[in-house]
Write an enzyme that holds these catalytic residues in place. Structure first.
Site, PDB file in Angstrom:
ATOM      1  CE1 TYR A 183      10.620 -62.340 -29.416  1.00 41.78           C
ATOM      2  CE2 TYR A 183      11.456 -61.191 -28.204  1.00 41.78           C
ATOM      3  CZ  TYR A 183      10.688 -61.984 -29.055  1.00 41.78           C
ATOM      4  OH  TYR A 183      11.134 -60.073 -29.945  1.00 41.78           O
ATOM      5  N   PRO A 191      19.978 -54.476 -26.495  1.00 37.07           N
ATOM      6  CG  PRO A 191      19.022 -56.515 -25.667  1.00 37.07           C
ATOM      7  CD  PRO A 191      20.364 -55.932 -24.640  1.00 37.07           C
ATOM      8  CD  GLN A 200      19.007 -59.894 -26.140  1.00 42.36           C
ATOM      9  OE1 GLN A 200      18.805 -59.864 -27.060  1.00 42.36           O
ATOM     10  NE2 GLN A 200      19.097 -59.523 -25.121  1.00 42.36           N
ATOM     11  CG  HIS A 244      16.181 -61.775 -25.840  1.00 36.66           C
ATOM     12  ND1 HIS A 244      15.529 -61.206 -24.583  1.00 36.66           N
ATOM     13  CD2 HIS A 244      16.072 -61.169 -26.336  1.00 36.66           C
ATOM     14  CE1 HIS A 244      14.907 -60.098 -25.110  1.00 36.66           C
ATOM     15  NE2 HIS A 244      14.572 -60.217 -26.426  1.00 36.66           N
ATOM     16  N   GLY A 277      13.660 -47.452 -19.571  1.00 37.02           N
ATOM     17  CA  GLY A 277      13.205 -45.513 -19.858  1.00 37.02           C
ATOM     18  C   GLY A 277      14.528 -44.981 -19.527  1.00 37.02           C
ATOM     19  CB  ALA A 322      13.375 -59.963 -21.435  1.00 34.97           C
TER      20      ALA A 322
HETATM   21  C1  LIG Z   1      14.069 -51.296 -31.868  1.00 37.46           C
HETATM   22  C2  LIG Z   1      14.291 -52.106 -30.879  1.00 37.46           C
HETATM   23  C3  LIG Z   1      14.611 -53.378 -30.644  1.00 37.46           C
HETATM   24  C4  LIG Z   1      15.079 -54.262 -30.049  1.00 37.46           C
HETATM   25  N1  LIG Z   1      15.275 -55.304 -29.566  1.00 37.46           N
HETATM   26  C5  LIG Z   1      15.394 -56.052 -28.728  1.00 37.46           C
HETATM   27  C6  LIG Z   1      15.989 -57.130 -28.833  1.00 37.46           C
HETATM   28  O1  LIG Z   1      16.861 -57.622 -30.093  1.00 37.46           O
HETATM   29  N2  LIG Z   1      16.188 -57.898 -27.641  1.00 37.46           N
HETATM   30  C7  LIG Z   1      16.460 -57.533 -27.253  1.00 37.46           C
HETATM   31  O2  LIG Z   1      16.474 -58.303 -24.999  1.00 37.46           O
HETATM   32  N3  LIG Z   1      15.722 -56.189 -26.308  1.00 37.46           N
HETATM   33  C8  LIG Z   1      15.252 -55.457 -27.592  1.00 37.46           C
HETATM   34  N4  LIG Z   1      14.800 -54.131 -27.352  1.00 37.46           N
HETATM   35  C9  LIG Z   1      14.845 -53.851 -26.537  1.00 37.46           C
HETATM   36  C10 LIG Z   1      15.188 -52.799 -25.431  1.00 37.46           C
HETATM   37  O3  LIG Z   1      16.257 -53.913 -25.436  1.00 37.46           O
HETATM   38  C11 LIG Z   1      15.504 -52.717 -24.285  1.00 37.46           C
HETATM   39  O4  LIG Z   1      15.076 -53.664 -23.471  1.00 37.46           O
HETATM   40  C12 LIG Z   1      13.971 -51.538 -24.592  1.00 37.46           C
HETATM   41  O5  LIG Z   1      13.955 -50.642 -25.457  1.00 37.46           O
HETATM   42  C13 LIG Z   1      13.625 -50.662 -23.481  1.00 37.46           C
HETATM   43  O6  LIG Z   1      15.138 -49.410 -23.215  1.00 37.46           O
HETATM   44  P1  LIG Z   1      15.056 -48.155 -23.764  1.00 37.46           P
HETATM   45  O7  LIG Z   1      13.956 -47.575 -22.421  1.00 37.46           O
HETATM   46  O8  LIG Z   1      15.983 -47.425 -23.029  1.00 37.46           O
HETATM   47  O9  LIG Z   1      15.220 -48.318 -24.932  1.00 37.46           O
HETATM   48  C14 LIG Z   1      14.425 -53.312 -28.834  1.00 37.46           C
HETATM   49  C15 LIG Z   1      14.291 -52.060 -28.370  1.00 37.46           C
HETATM   50  C16 LIG Z   1      13.838 -51.470 -29.696  1.00 37.46           C
HETATM   51  C17 LIG Z   1      13.615 -50.566 -29.701  1.00 37.46           C
END
Ligand SMILES: Cc1cc2nc3c(=O)[nH]c(=O)nc-3n(C[C@H](O)[C@H](O)[C@H](O)COP(=O)(O)O)c2cc1C
Length: 359
Positions: free
Chosen positions: A180, A24, A99, A175, A297, A177
């Site tokens: 929130y 998300p 979500q 959500h 990551g 995590a």
């Molecule tokens: C631009 C952006 C917006 C995000 N918005 C949300 C969100 O709305 N809900 C959520 O659970 N996580 C959000 N995240 C976290 C991502 O879902 C994910 O947990 C985090 O980027 C780590 O994964 P990655 O290393 O593959 O990017 C966001 C991350 C980014 C980069």
């Protein structure tokens, strides 16, 4: 090298085209009424080669809103706009969960019509500021929800889950995590309540479990997931004993048999928390009976390794999907990945949203 990641997967009755989940991501491109714009359907359809898309966080009510230009799922216009999104994803052969979001104290009165944010307790986030349309602002001390307001919020989650069905989503993710509202109930530095929703670990977990119960009543357990970040201190999510807290919570969640648990790895430095677990999958993954979605990551190699090691049922990718709409195809070809432009992650128009090309 990515054979398992790219092979078809099952999530209960859902057949997914691969083991890759789009995590998300809030992109802050809704209109002032929280209605997703037409470009949102294009954006998600471009990414429908993911086995499963989890939508950006969607506000369950007007009172859930914490940040400008984030979408909602509580008005007919919003539902109609999400119908366009889910249709576009389904036409492209994808699956998409909504979500569900209540920001709690991660907001500001200036984006809430002058109303203070609400939270389990009147405790402000320390050491960070909040993005508003008038610039960055210090966090305010939120207003503590009353017992009956908590019941109303659970009702808002239920209605949003029903609206997600009307909008054509394939399921919902709570959500819980990244600081929130549900996360705020869990941790003992944010939840100082002395009623049935605070105090012991069991009482702090009660809100999350009651919301999950409500979502499951609407959708059935297989179509309800939950996202957790047990060791991410961002947004002042400081618990004295995350191991005990999340071990209890996961044990209770197992009784509800959610469709999946989406776990974020530790993405922030934990030098100030020497007693916190570091390896989230090793510590908590083994306590989860539902399919586990690992997040945080991952790249093609480490995602494949997590699947092969049996650490995760599915792997989710956030940032890589921003600039690589055809991420599974790029993994298949071993292609180099495009990097996202950080300046256009949140807000703006089509640039940095729907103009990243596929190979
Ligand atoms: C631009 C952006 C917006 C995000 N918005 C949300 C969100 O709305 N809900 C959520 O659970 N996580 C959000 N995240 C976290 C991502 O879902 C994910 O947990 C985090 O980027 C780590 O994964 P990655 O290393 O593959 O990017 C966001 C991350 C980014 C980069």
């Amino acid at each position: 090298m990515t054979a398992q990641l790219l092979s078809p997967a099952r999530l209960h009755d859902l057949v997914l085209r691969n083991h890759m989940v789009m995590a998300p991501m809030t992109r802050s491109r809704a209109d002032a009424d929280g209605v997703p714009r037409a470009s949102t359907a294009i954006y998600y359809a471009q990414r429908a080669s993911a086995g499963l898309i989890i939508s950006e966080a969607i506000n369950i009510s007007a009172d859930a809103v914490g940040s400008p230009l984030t979408p909602g799922l509580f008005s007919d216009k919003q539902i109609a706009a999400w119908q366009q999104v889910t249709s576009a994803v389904h036409e492209a052969g994808g699956k998409i969960f909504a979500q569900l979001w209540h920001t709690g104290r991660v907001g500001h009165s200036s984006v809430r019509g002058g109303l203070l944010p609400v939270a389990p307790s009147a405790v402000a986030i320390q050491g960070q500021q909040h993005f508003t349309l008038e610039g960055m602002k210090d966090y305010e001390v939120p207003r503590a929800l009353t017992f009956s307001e908590i019941q109303a919020v659970i009702g808002d989650y239920r209605r949003a889950a029903e609206n997600a069905k009307r909008a054509g989503f394939d399921g919902v993710e709570l959500h819980a995590a990244f600081g929130y509202l549900p996360n705020q109930f869990l941790v003992d530095s944010a939840n100082l309540r002395t009623d049935e929703y605070g105090g012991s670990i069991a009482k702090r977990s009660r809100f999350v479990l009651e919301v999950m119960q409500a979502l499951i009543e609407v959708w059935g357990s297989a179509r309800v997931g939950i996202k957790l970040s047990p060791v991410i201190p961002f947004n002042s999510m400081i618990d004295s004993d995350p191991l005990a807290l999340y071990s209890y919570l996961l044990g209770e969640l197992n009784k509800l048999q959610p469709g999946y648990v989406h776990l974020m790895r530790a993405l922030f430095p934990l030098d100030n928390f020497p007693h916190w677990p570091r390896d989230v999958l090793a510590t908590f993954g083994t306590q989860i009976n539902s399919p586990l979605i690992a997040n945080g990551g991952y790249d093609a190699a480490s995602g494949e390794a997590a699947l092969r090691a049996g650490e995760a049922a599915l792997v989710s990718f956030g940032t890589p999907f921003v600039a690589n709409p055809d991420l599974p195809e790029r993994f298949a070809r071993g292609a180099e990945l495009a990097q996202a432009d950080r300046a256009t992650l949140y807000g703006g128009e089509d640039a940095g949203f729907i103009d990243y090309p596929s190979l």
